[in-house]
Design an enzyme around this catalytic site. Structure first.
Site, PDB file in Angstrom:
ATOM      1  N   GLY A  63      67.307 -74.265  37.100  1.00 26.58           N
ATOM      2  CA  GLY A  63      68.473 -73.694  36.310  1.00 26.58           C
ATOM      3  C   GLY A  63      69.017 -74.972  35.644  1.00 26.58           C
ATOM      4  O   GLY A  63      68.869 -75.932  35.838  1.00 26.58           O
ATOM      5  N   CYS A  90      63.571 -77.760  41.835  1.00 24.36           N
ATOM      6  CA  CYS A  90      64.404 -78.292  40.819  1.00 24.36           C
ATOM      7  C   CYS A  90      65.969 -78.081  41.109  1.00 24.36           C
ATOM      8  O   CYS A  90      66.498 -78.769  42.063  1.00 24.36           O
ATOM      9  CB  CYS A  90      64.142 -78.027  39.267  1.00 24.36           C
ATOM     10  SG  CYS A  90      64.931 -79.192  37.913  1.00 24.36           S
ATOM     11  N   TYR A  91      66.794 -77.422  40.225  1.00 22.96           N
ATOM     12  CA  TYR A  91      68.122 -77.007  40.760  1.00 22.96           C
ATOM     13  C   TYR A  91      68.310 -76.301  41.925  1.00 22.96           C
ATOM     14  O   TYR A  91      69.047 -76.757  42.798  1.00 22.96           O
ATOM     15  CB  TYR A  91      69.000 -76.225  39.722  1.00 22.96           C
ATOM     16  CG  TYR A  91      70.177 -76.040  39.927  1.00 22.96           C
ATOM     17  CD1 TYR A  91      71.462 -76.607  39.516  1.00 22.96           C
ATOM     18  CD2 TYR A  91      70.506 -74.684  40.599  1.00 22.96           C
ATOM     19  CE1 TYR A  91      72.708 -76.486  40.133  1.00 22.96           C
ATOM     20  CE2 TYR A  91      71.840 -74.406  40.958  1.00 22.96           C
ATOM     21  CZ  TYR A  91      72.736 -75.181  40.773  1.00 22.96           C
ATOM     22  OH  TYR A  91      74.237 -74.934  40.878  1.00 22.96           O
ATOM     23  N   HIS A 181      58.797 -78.639  38.850  1.00 26.55           N
ATOM     24  CA  HIS A 181      58.232 -77.323  38.598  1.00 26.55           C
ATOM     25  C   HIS A 181      56.856 -77.098  38.928  1.00 26.55           C
ATOM     26  O   HIS A 181      56.096 -77.314  37.934  1.00 26.55           O
ATOM     27  CB  HIS A 181      58.657 -76.862  37.321  1.00 26.55           C
ATOM     28  CG  HIS A 181      60.166 -76.749  36.953  1.00 26.55           C
ATOM     29  ND1 HIS A 181      61.000 -75.699  37.023  1.00 26.55           N
ATOM     30  CD2 HIS A 181      61.047 -77.776  36.410  1.00 26.55           C
ATOM     31  CE1 HIS A 181      62.151 -75.962  36.786  1.00 26.55           C
ATOM     32  NE2 HIS A 181      62.359 -76.990  36.507  1.00 26.55           N
ATOM     33  N   GLU A 183      55.356 -74.235  39.061  1.00 29.44           N
ATOM     34  CA  GLU A 183      55.069 -72.965  38.303  1.00 29.44           C
ATOM     35  C   GLU A 183      54.329 -73.119  36.795  1.00 29.44           C
ATOM     36  O   GLU A 183      53.979 -72.280  36.531  1.00 29.44           O
ATOM     37  CB  GLU A 183      56.140 -71.820  38.346  1.00 29.44           C
ATOM     38  CG  GLU A 183      57.407 -72.366  37.504  1.00 29.44           C
ATOM     39  CD  GLU A 183      58.335 -73.280  38.340  1.00 29.44           C
ATOM     40  OE1 GLU A 183      59.504 -73.146  37.760  1.00 29.44           O
ATOM     41  OE2 GLU A 183      58.006 -73.845  39.224  1.00 29.44           O
ATOM     42  N   SER A 234      52.186 -49.985  18.176  1.00 31.70           N
ATOM     43  CA  SER A 234      51.735 -50.782  17.227  1.00 31.70           C
ATOM     44  C   SER A 234      50.158 -51.228  17.169  1.00 31.70           C
ATOM     45  O   SER A 234      49.592 -51.570  15.909  1.00 31.70           O
ATOM     46  CB  SER A 234      52.475 -52.301  17.156  1.00 31.70           C
ATOM     47  OG  SER A 234      51.874 -52.731  18.519  1.00 31.70           O
ATOM     48  N   GLY A 235      49.585 -50.706  18.105  1.00 33.71           N
ATOM     49  CA  GLY A 235      48.266 -50.881  18.103  1.00 33.71           C
ATOM     50  C   GLY A 235      47.722 -52.121  18.859  1.00 33.71           C
ATOM     51  O   GLY A 235      46.573 -52.484  19.152  1.00 33.71           O
ATOM     52  N   GLY A 236      48.671 -53.143  19.180  1.00 33.38           N
ATOM     53  CA  GLY A 236      48.664 -54.372  19.827  1.00 33.38           C
ATOM     54  C   GLY A 236      48.306 -53.865  21.259  1.00 33.38           C
ATOM     55  O   GLY A 236      48.435 -52.732  21.855  1.00 33.38           O
ATOM     56  N   VAL A 237      48.080 -55.245  21.995  1.00 37.07           N
ATOM     57  CA  VAL A 237      47.625 -54.969  23.545  1.00 37.07           C
ATOM     58  C   VAL A 237      48.799 -54.152  24.233  1.00 37.07           C
ATOM     59  O   VAL A 237      48.482 -53.459  25.223  1.00 37.07           O
ATOM     60  CB  VAL A 237      46.990 -56.096  24.249  1.00 37.07           C
ATOM     61  CG1 VAL A 237      46.878 -56.011  25.627  1.00 37.07           C
ATOM     62  CG2 VAL A 237      46.053 -56.807  23.534  1.00 37.07           C
ATOM     63  N   ASP A 238      50.148 -54.702  23.896  1.00 36.21           N
ATOM     64  CA  ASP A 238      51.201 -54.263  24.761  1.00 36.21           C
ATOM     65  C   ASP A 238      51.344 -52.825  24.727  1.00 36.21           C
ATOM     66  O   ASP A 238      51.430 -52.025  25.452  1.00 36.21           O
ATOM     67  CB  ASP A 238      52.519 -54.888  24.539  1.00 36.21           C
ATOM     68  CG  ASP A 238      52.058 -56.579  24.469  1.00 36.21           C
ATOM     69  OD1 ASP A 238      51.103 -57.072  25.065  1.00 36.21           O
ATOM     70  OD2 ASP A 238      52.595 -57.465  23.547  1.00 36.21           O
ATOM     71  N   SER A 239      51.512 -52.343  23.449  1.00 31.49           N
ATOM     72  CA  SER A 239      51.987 -50.960  23.261  1.00 31.49           C
ATOM     73  C   SER A 239      50.746 -50.055  23.743  1.00 31.49           C
ATOM     74  O   SER A 239      50.966 -48.970  24.080  1.00 31.49           O
ATOM     75  CB  SER A 239      52.232 -50.679  21.828  1.00 31.49           C
ATOM     76  OG  SER A 239      51.168 -50.938  20.865  1.00 31.49           O
ATOM     77  N   SER A 240      49.558 -50.432  23.429  1.00 24.91           N
ATOM     78  CA  SER A 240      48.369 -49.586  23.869  1.00 24.91           C
ATOM     79  C   SER A 240      48.445 -49.467  25.146  1.00 24.91           C
ATOM     80  O   SER A 240      48.076 -48.382  25.875  1.00 24.91           O
ATOM     81  CB  SER A 240      47.092 -50.498  23.448  1.00 24.91           C
ATOM     82  OG  SER A 240      47.018 -50.647  21.965  1.00 24.91           O
ATOM     83  N   LYS A 380      51.333 -61.209  29.404  1.00 24.60           N
ATOM     84  CA  LYS A 380      50.001 -60.943  28.952  1.00 24.60           C
ATOM     85  C   LYS A 380      48.785 -60.850  29.463  1.00 24.60           C
ATOM     86  O   LYS A 380      48.035 -59.805  29.363  1.00 24.60           O
ATOM     87  CB  LYS A 380      50.001 -61.933  27.453  1.00 24.60           C
ATOM     88  CG  LYS A 380      48.730 -61.190  26.529  1.00 24.60           C
ATOM     89  CD  LYS A 380      49.192 -60.158  25.569  1.00 24.60           C
ATOM     90  CE  LYS A 380      50.317 -60.517  24.786  1.00 24.60           C
ATOM     91  NZ  LYS A 380      50.471 -59.318  24.056  1.00 24.60           N
TER      92      LYS A 380
END
Length: 524
Positions: A63, A90-91, A181, A183, A234-240, A380
């Site tokens: 953080g 870290c923090y 970090h 990660e 939208s037709g992108g991966v996410d909305s599809s 993603k």
């Protein structure tokens, strides 16, 4: 990650968030290990929460705060009395040491930002199994303050030039703390550290994308009931993937609205509508709103203003079509976590805002629709894995990301129809080149940006005064960090020649070699 209803049949790991921009990457690393986890901001975690959540292990995130600051964030003291493994990062390391009797000092020429190297102590630590095959390990540091005295019971297992207690542990209590970090992608052996930690915590690793799908479908059904949902498609991966998941949950209660706002790539509207109507049998409304969007964007050049105009118009358009669907009470979006973390702090945590996104945060109450965002906690690559699980065509799952505001944010400065037409043609040539050379699947995202300048050129015997454009192509694991793709000079030269010869209006081509950070993947 946050769920509508947390599963009760999985061991659970709690990540207490202190506002790091990369906290969600911790969750992603754990999901890769099939471990169920949730992120909760420090100010929502109290003794009652801990008793109810009953974590099998706890991770304290990084953080931006200093343990010396007034009101510095802290976990409840109870977390150290639960007899479960704890990892401070870290923090998280600094606040652990400070609360358990160690000391932290302000950074006086001891700050470390970026790549650093940790060398091991003589004694072995189970958390570091598989580390230090050579004399040192590369890690990613981002700290000003540092631990100057470890807490009683802790020992040192690794040091760096500016962090004498880079790795510490109290093995009798299963408490571990690192200043770096693990990660992030720039700590190459970080995944192995997390694998060791969950093994020490005896997790079975039973959280899979199939399990996520089942939980998400159940949560959507519980949230939506018998009401109607409209999906921003939208037709992108996410909305599809979001549309396919919601359709599995509520079937014909879903109506997808595809907004043709005049900011799409070449032939995109026809391809998307055909895909979802003909191949997936979803209800799709093709909303032609080109004049509305381009009219409102006329004369606007500030990127935040453009994003907010587009976001507001999206809301208006969906409201209009929602009014035509009896019983519509929900708006579904393909929002992902990288959108969220760059717009608002996740789950109310204290992270810093980078930029707004058209589809996140602050939807006005007057809209009258409730949000369904089943992908809000995914990256993603996880969305693509979910798409495979749902049976979507590989050609759609593998598409490069395309932003909701479309070409508006690939057109710095004022948007005009002329510039959009030029941009569409240049982008089509560029992507065609990438596909012809067999590079499409090696690249996370590629596109052309048209620059708000004209340059002098010579074509044949004549003088030209046309636009310059920038090619962008990046590699990434999750969209949180990215490096430019190392095209050969031959490829870049061939592509520039094709664009200049085939696209009227461009006479100069450049290649953007900026990484993220310090840049972002998109230009605006």
């Amino acid at each position: 990650m946050t769920q509508t209803a947390a599963p009760t049949d999985h061991d659970r790991l709690l990540i207490i968030d202190f506002g790091s921009q990369v906290t969600q990457l911790i969750a992603r690393r754990l999901r890769e290990l099939s471990v169920y986890c949730e992120i909760h901001p420090f100010n929502t975690v109290d003794e009652a929460f801990l008793a109810d959540f009953a974590p099998k292990a706890v991770i304290l995130s990084g953080g931006p705060a200093s343990v010396f600051a007034e009101g510095a964030p802290r976990p409840p003291a109870k977390v150290f009395e639960m007899d479960v493994p704890i990892l401070g990062i870290c923090y998280g390391q600094q606040v652990m040491m400070e609360m358990l009797g160690g000391k932290v000092e302000r950074g006086h020429n001891t700050a470390e930002f970026g790549r650093a190297y940790v060398t091991p102590a003589d004694e072995k630590l189970p958390l570091l199994e598989g580390w230090f095959a050579t004399e040192r390990e590369q890690v990613w540091m981002s700290h000003g303050d540092h631990v100057s005295q470890i807490a009683p019971g802790f020992a040192v297992y690794g040091t760096s030039p500016n962090a004498p207690f880079a790795i510490t542990a109290d093995t009798s209590r299963n408490f571990y703390a690192v200043q770096f970090h693990p990660e992030v992608h720039h700590t190459p052996n970080g995944p192995k550290l997390y694998e060791n930690f969950v093994r020490l915590a005896s997790f079975e690793g039973d959280w899979t994308m199939r399990a996520y799908r089942e939980e998400a479908v159940a949560a959507i059904r519980e949230q939506v009931g018998d009401k109607q949902v409209i999906c921003a498609l939208s037709g992108g991966v996410d909305s599809s993937v979001a549309a396919a998941l919601i359709h599995e949950a509520v079937g014909d209660q879903l109506t997808c609205v595809f907004v043709d706002h005049g900011l799409l790539r070449k032939n995109e509207a026809q391809e998307v509508v055909t895909m979802f109507r003909d191949h997936m049998n979803l209800k799709v409304i093709h909303a032609d709103e080109v004049e509305l969007f381009l009219g409102q964007l006329d004369g606007q050049s500030d990127p935040e203003t453009k994003r907010k105009i587009i976001g507001s118009l999206f809301i208006d358009v969906f409201q209009k079509y929602a009014d035509q669907i009896e019983g519509a009470e929900f708006l579904a979006q393909g929002t992902l976590y990288p959108d969220v973390i760059e717009s608002v702090s996740f789950s109310g945590g204290p992270s810093v805002t980078i930029k707004s996104h058209h589809n996140v945060g602050g939807l006005p109450e007057k809209m009258g629709l409730k949000l369904v965002e089943p992908l809000r906690e995914l990256f993603k690559d996880e969305v693509r894995a979910l798409g495979h699980e749902l049976g979507l065509p590989p050609s759609f799952i593998g598409r490069h990301p395309f932003p909701g505001p479309g070409l508006a944010i690939r057109c710095p400065g004022e948007i005009t129809r002329e510039k959009l037409d030029i941009l569409r043609e240049a982008d089509a040539v560029y992507i065609d080149q990438i596909r012809k050379h067999g590079l499409y699947d090696d690249i996370w995202q590629a596109y052309v940006a048209i620059l708000p300048v004209r340059t002098v050129g010579v074509m044949g015997d004549g003088r030209t005064y046309d636009f310059a454009c920038a090619l962008r192509a990046v590699t990434s694991v999750d969209g949180m960090t990215a490096d430019y793709y190392p095209f050969t000079h031959e490829f870049l030269g061939e592509t520039a020649t094709r664009i200049i010869n085939e696209v009227q209006g461009i006479n100069r081509v450049t290649y953007d070699i900026t990484s993220k950070p310090p840049g972002t993947i998109e230009w605006e």
